[in-house]
Design a protein around this motif. Sequence first.
Motif, PDB file in Angstrom:
ATOM      1  N   ARG A  85       0.819  -1.223   0.000  1.00 51.44           N
ATOM      2  CA  ARG A  85       0.000   0.000   0.000  1.00 51.44           C
ATOM      3  C   ARG A  85       0.851   1.271   0.000  1.00 51.44           C
ATOM      4  N   LEU A  86       2.100   1.191   0.483  1.00 50.27           N
ATOM      5  CA  LEU A  86       2.958   2.369   0.520  1.00 50.27           C
ATOM      6  C   LEU A  86       3.600   2.658  -0.829  1.00 50.27           C
ATOM      7  N   TYR A  87       3.760   1.641  -1.650  1.00 55.01           N
ATOM      8  CA  TYR A  87       4.287   1.785  -3.017  1.00 55.01           C
ATOM      9  C   TYR A  87       3.594   0.742  -3.886  1.00 55.01           C
ATOM     10  N   PRO A  88       2.319   0.984  -4.188  1.00 56.32           N
ATOM     11  CA  PRO A  88       1.450  -0.043  -4.788  1.00 56.32           C
ATOM     12  C   PRO A  88       1.852  -0.506  -6.178  1.00 56.32           C
ATOM     13  N   GLU A  89       2.544   0.319  -6.938  1.00 50.50           N
ATOM     14  CA  GLU A  89       2.905  -0.070  -8.302  1.00 50.50           C
ATOM     15  C   GLU A  89       4.326  -0.605  -8.395  1.00 50.50           C
ATOM     16  N   SER A  90       4.937  -0.862  -7.278  1.00 49.21           N
ATOM     17  CA  SER A  90       6.327  -1.300  -7.251  1.00 49.21           C
ATOM     18  C   SER A  90       6.436  -2.751  -6.805  1.00 49.21           C
ATOM     19  N   PHE A  91       7.597  -3.339  -7.084  1.00 47.65           N
ATOM     20  CA  PHE A  91       7.963  -4.622  -6.500  1.00 47.65           C
ATOM     21  C   PHE A  91       9.051  -4.367  -5.476  1.00 47.65           C
ATOM     22  N   TYR A  92       9.085  -5.206  -4.459  1.00 49.67           N
ATOM     23  CA  TYR A  92       9.976  -4.927  -3.336  1.00 49.67           C
ATOM     24  C   TYR A  92      10.267  -6.219  -2.591  1.00 49.67           C
ATOM     25  N   HIS A  93      11.213  -6.132  -1.667  1.00 48.02           N
ATOM     26  CA  HIS A  93      11.461  -7.229  -0.733  1.00 48.02           C
ATOM     27  C   HIS A  93      12.315  -6.694   0.399  1.00 48.02           C
ATOM     28  N   SER A  94      12.119  -7.252   1.570  1.00 46.27           N
ATOM     29  CA  SER A  94      12.923  -6.895   2.736  1.00 46.27           C
ATOM     30  C   SER A  94      13.678  -8.126   3.208  1.00 46.27           C
ATOM     31  N   GLY A  95      14.610  -7.890   4.121  1.00 46.74           N
ATOM     32  CA  GLY A  95      15.355  -9.002   4.693  1.00 46.74           C
ATOM     33  C   GLY A  95      15.881  -8.649   6.063  1.00 46.74           C
ATOM     34  N   ASN A  96      16.003  -9.642   6.925  1.00 50.67           N
ATOM     35  CA  ASN A  96      16.628  -9.381   8.215  1.00 50.67           C
ATOM     36  C   ASN A  96      17.267 -10.635   8.772  1.00 50.67           C
ATOM     37  N   THR A 114      17.515  -5.068   5.582  1.00 51.59           N
ATOM     38  CA  THR A 114      17.606  -4.612   4.196  1.00 51.59           C
ATOM     39  C   THR A 114      16.209  -4.406   3.609  1.00 51.59           C
ATOM     40  N   LEU A 115      16.136  -3.534   2.628  1.00 58.51           N
ATOM     41  CA  LEU A 115      14.878  -3.311   1.916  1.00 58.51           C
ATOM     42  C   LEU A 115      15.198  -2.650   0.591  1.00 58.51           C
ATOM     43  N   TRP A 116      14.557  -3.152  -0.479  1.00 59.21           N
ATOM     44  CA  TRP A 116      14.672  -2.451  -1.757  1.00 59.21           C
ATOM     45  C   TRP A 116      13.344  -2.446  -2.466  1.00 59.21           C
ATOM     46  N   VAL A 117      13.164  -1.396  -3.264  1.00 65.52           N
ATOM     47  CA  VAL A 117      11.933  -1.179  -4.020  1.00 65.52           C
ATOM     48  C   VAL A 117      12.322  -0.833  -5.445  1.00 65.52           C
ATOM     49  N   ILE A 118      11.710  -1.519  -6.410  1.00 63.37           N
ATOM     50  CA  ILE A 118      11.883  -1.130  -7.814  1.00 63.37           C
ATOM     51  C   ILE A 118      10.520  -0.694  -8.340  1.00 63.37           C
ATOM     52  N   GLY A 119      10.462   0.530  -8.829  1.00 62.21           N
ATOM     53  CA  GLY A 119       9.175   1.093  -9.188  1.00 62.21           C
ATOM     54  C   GLY A 119       9.153   1.692 -10.568  1.00 62.21           C
ATOM     55  N   PRO A 120       8.006   2.212 -10.961  1.00 64.66           N
ATOM     56  CA  PRO A 120       7.869   2.789 -12.299  1.00 64.66           C
ATOM     57  C   PRO A 120       8.633   4.092 -12.480  1.00 64.66           C
ATOM     58  N   VAL A 128      11.232   5.372  -9.705  1.00 59.21           N
ATOM     59  CA  VAL A 128      12.552   5.280  -9.079  1.00 59.21           C
ATOM     60  C   VAL A 128      12.741   3.917  -8.421  1.00 59.21           C
ATOM     61  N   ASN A 129      14.016   3.587  -8.225  1.00 59.36           N
ATOM     62  CA  ASN A 129      14.414   2.399  -7.485  1.00 59.36           C
ATOM     63  C   ASN A 129      15.208   2.850  -6.265  1.00 59.36           C
ATOM     64  N   VAL A 130      14.977   2.210  -5.119  1.00 61.74           N
ATOM     65  CA  VAL A 130      15.661   2.604  -3.888  1.00 61.74           C
ATOM     66  C   VAL A 130      16.162   1.348  -3.179  1.00 61.74           C
ATOM     67  N   VAL A 131      17.425   1.397  -2.730  1.00 63.01           N
ATOM     68  CA  VAL A 131      18.020   0.301  -1.965  1.00 63.01           C
ATOM     69  C   VAL A 131      18.540   0.854  -0.648  1.00 63.01           C
ATOM     70  N   LEU A 132      18.181   0.202   0.457  1.00 60.62           N
ATOM     71  CA  LEU A 132      18.659   0.606   1.778  1.00 60.62           C
ATOM     72  C   LEU A 132      19.181  -0.625   2.509  1.00 60.62           C
ATOM     73  N   LEU A 133      20.446  -0.555   2.941  1.00 61.28           N
ATOM     74  CA  LEU A 133      21.096  -1.667   3.633  1.00 61.28           C
ATOM     75  C   LEU A 133      21.634  -1.174   4.970  1.00 61.28           C
ATOM     76  N   LEU A 134      21.427  -1.958   6.045  1.00 60.44           N
ATOM     77  CA  LEU A 134      21.869  -1.604   7.389  1.00 60.44           C
ATOM     78  C   LEU A 134      22.718  -2.727   7.970  1.00 60.44           C
ATOM     79  N   ASN A 135      23.702  -2.365   8.804  1.00 61.78           N
ATOM     80  CA  ASN A 135      24.532  -3.408   9.418  1.00 61.78           C
ATOM     81  C   ASN A 135      24.151  -3.688  10.870  1.00 61.78           C
ATOM     82  N   SER A 136      22.869  -3.480  11.166  1.00 58.70           N
ATOM     83  CA  SER A 136      22.285  -3.907  12.429  1.00 58.70           C
ATOM     84  C   SER A 136      20.774  -3.917  12.249  1.00 58.70           C
ATOM     85  N   ARG A 137      20.094  -4.583  13.149  1.00 60.49           N
ATOM     86  CA  ARG A 137      18.640  -4.492  13.177  1.00 60.49           C
ATOM     87  C   ARG A 137      18.201  -4.400  14.626  1.00 60.49           C
TER      88      ARG A 137
END
Length: 476
Positions: free
Chosen positions: A414-425, A431-437, A439-448
């Motif tokens: 619902r936050l980016y309805p026309e995009s594909f995405y995936h998270s990881g922990n 981690t989380l990335w979104v590929i959309g119509p 822009v594409n955004v990648v965010l990586l963290l070295n802790s959770r």
Amino acid sequence: MISRISNPGILRLLFIPMFLLFVASCSKTESDKVLSSENELIKIEFPEVNGESPLIYKNANEYHITLPMGTSLNAVLTDFKVSPGAKVKVNGQEIKDNKGKLNLDEVLKVEVVAENGSVRRYSVLVKEGYSNIDNLIYEFQKKYSIPGASLAISSSDNHEVLYKSGYGFAEVETSTRVRPNHLFRLASVSKQFTALCIMKLVDEGKITLDSKVFGPESILGEDFPEAPSLAHQVTVKHLLSHTSGWTSNPDPMFTAPYASNTLTQNIRYMLTTPQNTPGTSFSYYNMGFGVLGSIIEKVTGKKFEIYLKEVLSLAGINDIHVGGNRAARRPNEVVYYSQNNTNGYNNNMEMIAAAGGIIASTEQMLKLLPYIDGKSDVPDILSKPVRDAMFTKVISTSSTLNNFYALGWRGGHRLYPESFYHSGNLAGTATLWVIGPEVNVVLLLNSRSYISDFDDQMYYLMEKLVNLGKVLNSRK
């Protein structure tokens, strides 16, 4: 009557003690002066920097500073405002008048030395960038105790990198700051790379999405002859879409005591656990992607990592790998900092490789996207029909199926309805990335963090980053 003392000797005797008392009084005032213990770094100023005001964000004894985009960091006049009488040392060297031209591309180790010699130490990390974006990352890092982060944003239209930046520390102990080429564990974002490899095998005609995984004349039938009859119905597509019938409770990939097993041992165990009819229900199941890793190795005759690198080389990518323990850490890989007494180095990276064991940088991840976007400007790794199949959500009228999952990718949030995405922990990784119509955004963290709202807030952060990325894209 006033008597007069006329004897000079007596006068001298009276004068000398008074003089000594006066001298002693003056001496005491000078030697007993109280020296200040104040050693506060009050403010940092950059008098010669033009443009918008710097963003200065304080987090405990760390200063995170963003100067206007385009600022050269090589020799920047930096003025430290400190407690009265205090002196400043930067990287061990005292600077005159507490200001000087400094190389801000490296971490500044700042010591504020009070008049009495007491010292307070600070780390100062300065970068150039966009304050409205960086402030979001600084706030998130502070709230959830995240040492380091890497962010990259690109345009979906022409693949131009709109913004990339590292934040905080790749390794706290050595004060090594994060750079955009630093490798991070991807956790479950690894699944999209495994899906790409599987779909490449489909494209090459070596398997199909409907290929059976277990049982007679199946891909892994000879390796696991003990598979029960219900498992004989499982297809490659079922594994990619988490509809194999096995449920995530338990998920032996991350459940003791199975987490220390080999992948083969865990597949054998999986085959003894309860299973629903394949294709009738959704359950996010890491072991399913472990099985996909075994399929890749069986069909290609190569280790999973070797085939992964062969596929990624088609996009000119050469710095994505399967991770290891801390002893096997690569020179440009971050350190993972666990919270709540978890162990960030307790995962068997070889066993979880295809489900959560890949390491990559935001730079390399963005580099892949033009080669899987279905456009004709650069040759895609996959043919259009196969690529489209990977991004087609598994839709069903059954309420037990998750209609947001495609093949290794999620879609329709619902936050980016026309995009594909995936998270990881993982412990020490988010981690989380979104590929959309747009822009594409990648965010990586070295802790959770294990604060209850961490995962939700990371999704909300991504929404803001996507929207700011759209603004950047509109300016190009």
